[in-house]
Every structure is written in C-alpha cells, then in structure tokens.
Design a protein around this motif. Sequence first.
Motif, PDB file in Angstrom:
ATOM      1  N   LYS A 236     -17.521 -27.438 -43.222  1.00  0.00           N
ATOM      2  CA  LYS A 236     -18.078 -26.094 -43.049  1.00  0.00           C
ATOM      3  C   LYS A 236     -18.151 -25.363 -44.388  1.00  0.00           C
ATOM      4  CE  LYS A 236     -18.603 -25.460 -38.469  1.00  0.00           C
ATOM      5  NZ  LYS A 236     -19.821 -24.938 -37.799  1.00  0.00           N
ATOM      6  N   VAL A 237     -17.129 -25.531 -45.219  1.00  0.00           N
ATOM      7  CA  VAL A 237     -17.122 -24.888 -46.531  1.00  0.00           C
ATOM      8  C   VAL A 237     -18.179 -25.517 -47.428  1.00  0.00           C
ATOM      9  CG1 VAL A 237     -15.747 -24.384 -48.587  1.00  0.00           C
ATOM     10  CG2 VAL A 237     -14.704 -24.216 -46.320  1.00  0.00           C
ATOM     11  N   LYS A 238     -18.331 -26.841 -47.356  1.00  0.00           N
ATOM     12  CA  LYS A 238     -19.370 -27.508 -48.136  1.00  0.00           C
ATOM     13  C   LYS A 238     -20.754 -26.981 -47.750  1.00  0.00           C
ATOM     14  CE  LYS A 238     -19.030 -32.000 -48.768  1.00  0.00           C
ATOM     15  NZ  LYS A 238     -18.785 -33.425 -48.440  1.00  0.00           N
ATOM     16  N   ARG A 239     -20.977 -26.801 -46.452  1.00  0.00           N
ATOM     17  CA  ARG A 239     -22.262 -26.258 -46.009  1.00  0.00           C
ATOM     18  C   ARG A 239     -22.431 -24.810 -46.454  1.00  0.00           C
ATOM     19  NH1 ARG A 239     -23.146 -26.490 -40.004  1.00  0.00           N
ATOM     20  NH2 ARG A 239     -25.011 -25.383 -40.698  1.00  0.00           N
ATOM     21  N   ALA A 240     -21.347 -24.045 -46.409  1.00  0.00           N
ATOM     22  CA  ALA A 240     -21.428 -22.662 -46.870  1.00  0.00           C
ATOM     23  C   ALA A 240     -21.814 -22.604 -48.344  1.00  0.00           C
ATOM     24  CB  ALA A 240     -20.086 -21.959 -46.641  1.00  0.00           C
ATOM     25  N   ILE A 241     -21.217 -23.467 -49.153  1.00  0.00           N
ATOM     26  CA  ILE A 241     -21.528 -23.504 -50.590  1.00  0.00           C
ATOM     27  C   ILE A 241     -22.993 -23.859 -50.805  1.00  0.00           C
ATOM     28  CG2 ILE A 241     -21.086 -24.805 -52.716  1.00  0.00           C
ATOM     29  CD1 ILE A 241     -18.144 -24.942 -51.831  1.00  0.00           C
ATOM     30  N   LEU A 242     -23.493 -24.839 -50.058  1.00  0.00           N
ATOM     31  CA  LEU A 242     -24.898 -25.226 -50.182  1.00  0.00           C
ATOM     32  C   LEU A 242     -25.816 -24.069 -49.805  1.00  0.00           C
ATOM     33  CD1 LEU A 242     -24.617 -28.810 -48.712  1.00  0.00           C
ATOM     34  CD2 LEU A 242     -25.429 -28.272 -51.003  1.00  0.00           C
ATOM     35  N   LEU A 243     -25.490 -23.368 -48.729  1.00  0.00           N
ATOM     36  CA  LEU A 243     -26.319 -22.234 -48.304  1.00  0.00           C
ATOM     37  C   LEU A 243     -26.303 -21.121 -49.347  1.00  0.00           C
ATOM     38  CD1 LEU A 243     -25.366 -22.131 -44.523  1.00  0.00           C
ATOM     39  CD2 LEU A 243     -27.659 -22.522 -45.448  1.00  0.00           C
ATOM     40  N   GLU A 262     -22.338 -21.118 -37.484  1.00  0.00           N
ATOM     41  CA  GLU A 262     -21.828 -21.030 -36.113  1.00  0.00           C
ATOM     42  C   GLU A 262     -20.338 -20.685 -36.096  1.00  0.00           C
ATOM     43  OE1 GLU A 262     -22.968 -24.871 -34.692  1.00  0.00           O
ATOM     44  OE2 GLU A 262     -24.993 -24.223 -34.177  1.00  0.00           O
ATOM     45  N   MET A 263     -19.988 -19.681 -36.891  1.00  0.00           N
ATOM     46  CA  MET A 263     -18.618 -19.204 -36.998  1.00  0.00           C
ATOM     47  C   MET A 263     -18.633 -17.682 -36.947  1.00  0.00           C
ATOM     48  SD  MET A 263     -17.409 -21.494 -40.284  1.00  0.00           S
ATOM     49  CE  MET A 263     -15.663 -21.072 -40.107  1.00  0.00           C
ATOM     50  N   SER A 264     -17.471 -17.102 -36.700  1.00  0.00           N
ATOM     51  CA  SER A 264     -17.346 -15.656 -36.847  1.00  0.00           C
ATOM     52  C   SER A 264     -17.123 -15.336 -38.325  1.00  0.00           C
ATOM     53  CB  SER A 264     -16.161 -15.135 -36.024  1.00  0.00           C
ATOM     54  OG  SER A 264     -14.927 -15.562 -36.590  1.00  0.00           O
ATOM     55  N   VAL A 265     -17.388 -14.104 -38.715  1.00  0.00           N
ATOM     56  CA  VAL A 265     -17.174 -13.686 -40.101  1.00  0.00           C
ATOM     57  C   VAL A 265     -15.705 -13.864 -40.484  1.00  0.00           C
ATOM     58  CG1 VAL A 265     -17.141 -11.686 -41.636  1.00  0.00           C
ATOM     59  CG2 VAL A 265     -19.120 -12.087 -40.160  1.00  0.00           C
ATOM     60  N   ARG A 266     -14.815 -13.508 -39.568  1.00  0.00           N
ATOM     61  CA  ARG A 266     -13.379 -13.632 -39.859  1.00  0.00           C
ATOM     62  C   ARG A 266     -12.981 -15.094 -40.054  1.00  0.00           C
ATOM     63  NH1 ARG A 266      -8.477 -11.121 -36.136  1.00  0.00           N
ATOM     64  NH2 ARG A 266      -6.753 -11.730 -37.511  1.00  0.00           N
ATOM     65  N   GLN A 267     -13.502 -15.990 -39.213  1.00  0.00           N
ATOM     66  CA  GLN A 267     -13.205 -17.419 -39.365  1.00  0.00           C
ATOM     67  C   GLN A 267     -13.706 -17.938 -40.704  1.00  0.00           C
ATOM     68  OE1 GLN A 267     -15.228 -18.772 -35.785  1.00  0.00           O
ATOM     69  NE2 GLN A 267     -13.285 -19.455 -34.893  1.00  0.00           N
ATOM     70  N   LEU A 268     -14.931 -17.544 -41.073  1.00  0.00           N
ATOM     71  CA  LEU A 268     -15.515 -18.008 -42.323  1.00  0.00           C
ATOM     72  C   LEU A 268     -14.691 -17.543 -43.515  1.00  0.00           C
ATOM     73  CD1 LEU A 268     -17.709 -19.249 -44.092  1.00  0.00           C
ATOM     74  CD2 LEU A 268     -19.044 -17.142 -43.785  1.00  0.00           C
ATOM     75  N   GLU A 269     -14.331 -16.260 -43.533  1.00  0.00           N
ATOM     76  CA  GLU A 269     -13.574 -15.723 -44.666  1.00  0.00           C
ATOM     77  C   GLU A 269     -12.218 -16.412 -44.790  1.00  0.00           C
ATOM     78  OE1 GLU A 269     -14.846 -11.274 -45.716  1.00  0.00           O
ATOM     79  OE2 GLU A 269     -13.790 -11.426 -43.807  1.00  0.00           O
TER      80      GLU A 269
END
Length: 346
Positions: A236-243, A262-269
């Motif tokens: 998920k973090v790898k995809r976040a970095i790519l985005l 497909e995550m909440s903001v709190r989960q992502l942070e």
Amino acid sequence: MEFNAALPRVESGIRQASPVRFGIVLLPNFTLTAFSGFVDLLRLAGDEGDLSRPVRCAWSILGESLIPVRASCGIQVTPWTTFEEAGRLDYVVVVGGLLHSGSSASRATLQFIRDSSETSATLVGMCTGAFALMQAEVMTGYRLCVSWFHYWDFIERFPQADERNLVADRLFVIDRRRITCSGGRASIDVAAAILLRHFDATIVRKALRILLVDDADKGNAPQPAPPGLRPSTHPKVKRAILLIEQHIGQPLSLGELAHRLEMSVRQLERLFNGEMDTTPLTYGRQLRLRTAAWLLTSSDRTVTEIASSCGFSDASHLGREFKKQYGEAPNAFRAHGVQPPTGVSA
C-alpha cells in the motif's frame, strides 16, 4: 466496481469445447519479455505432458503483412497470418515496446484494433501496446494501465485522456473487455488472470510452476518503485509513493490518495508514517522540491515553468519552499549547478 478483482474461475474439472483463440499483434520494437512471457504461459497451459500443442488454447501472430517484425533487442518474428485472415478471436493482444524509436502502430494495425473492438473479442494492451489501444480510440470510458516509467509519455501523447482512468501504480488493470498491463514480468500475471477465466486453477498453477513462478500476482499488486525513491516493503505504501510521484504537477489531496488506495485517511497516515517516518503530504512536498531542483540543474525551463510542473502555485511559492529546503533561491541554486541528493527524506 473493482476492476482489478480476481477474475471468475471455472469449476474444477470443466473443460471448454473449443480452444480459446488468441491473436497476437507485435508492434515495431516490441518488448520480447512481454511477448514471450505471455505466450509461454499459453503454451504450457494449453496442453499436457510438455507437448506444447494448442489444445486448450490456440494462438497466432498477426500482421498487416508477413514481413518480420523486429523486437527492441533485434530478434525478428514473422507473422503467421494477416489481419484479413485472422478469423474469430477471443483475445486480441497488442504487444508494444520502445516509444521513441520511429514507427509505431500502422494505420492498418489501428484499423484492425478498431474492428476487433466491435466484435466479442477482449482487447489486451501489453507494455506500450496500451498506447496503441488509446491511439485506436477504443479506450474511451475504460481504465488503462501503463508503467510508471511511461506515465508522463502517455500524458504528453494523449492530453485528452481522463487521468482519473489512468493507472500507473498497479501491474495490470482489467476493465470489462479491456485489459492493459505495465509490461515485463507482469505479462505472465496477465496471461494467468486470463487463463483462470477458462481453465481449472490447477492447470494454470502447474504452468506457472514450470516457469518457476510461485504464483501469479493480482492486478492490484504494486509496480516496482521508481529509482531514487526511498523504498518500502509494504504494497500500500509502495502504491502511495507511485501515486504521489505520478501527480507531482497536480498533487492529490490526502483524501483522494486514501480513496485510491481504498483506505481511510487515518489508516493511510498511520501506515505511511510507520513505514517512511514522515507523512504522505510531507513526502510529496519533498519529492516535488527534489524534482524542481533536478529540473533547475538539468533543463533550461524557467522557474515559473518549473513551479507549475512541480505543483507549486507560482514562482514565489516555489521560491519560499525551495529556500527552506536548500538554503537559497532557485536561480542561485541553478547558478551553482548543485545536484539534488538522491532519495526523499522528511
């Protein structure tokens, strides 16, 4: 709708009455890995006993003529038949490759793709074959996957494309009768996903094992991270970095980034901070500043142009942020010819 969900699988023991038919179109300077990985899984799943006969599935190489097509590595492959003699196909697979090497899809090839889109066939774009599908105007309303390496090439060539439908953080995307793939090793994953539509899973898994592939990755698996970025092992973090990297010019909000993952903001942070020791927004700002620094020392673009392309509101905004990071104004940094450090830190 989840376009990358696992495809429906057949019930165990069911065998189709006739072979699944694939027509493979090779574009000039196509990538041999994408072609060979895809067709080899068809070959291994198509028969028993290592006989490689086209029993369960059949494939043919199609072309405008029977003139050999050169791969990017120099190997030439001769089409088996012409577009006019292709017959009924279940899948039309367009394999691309080098983008900046002269000719691409011919008019006849683009017309064949358009004609195929009006049949029951599913269109598959491998590597930059997705560019040809877009050029043939058969991707309207469909999501489309490209390699992160070619993301900005795609935007430049197709400025009319809806960026909301463009995916460059996943291995492949399946959207109804369109399948697009980032290329390389992912061609095996796409072949496996397609074959699971028609064959028992044990057949596909056996073919994968013969290729020494433990299991095929799903479409929502992340592409490898671009070089120069701090790595992360979490998908998920790898995809976040790519985005984040793909939207340097128009940064995604934290809410939009979380939605795409497909995550909440709190989960992502929480996840991002645990993996990267910083927040997604801070990481994005550092990446945009690093990109601006690179453009200052490697191009003759104006500070205003660089500010716009790196997601800053104007040159003054870039100047303020740049001085905080590098201790001097952009023009002074350019004059010194300083190279920005690799990686991104908080």
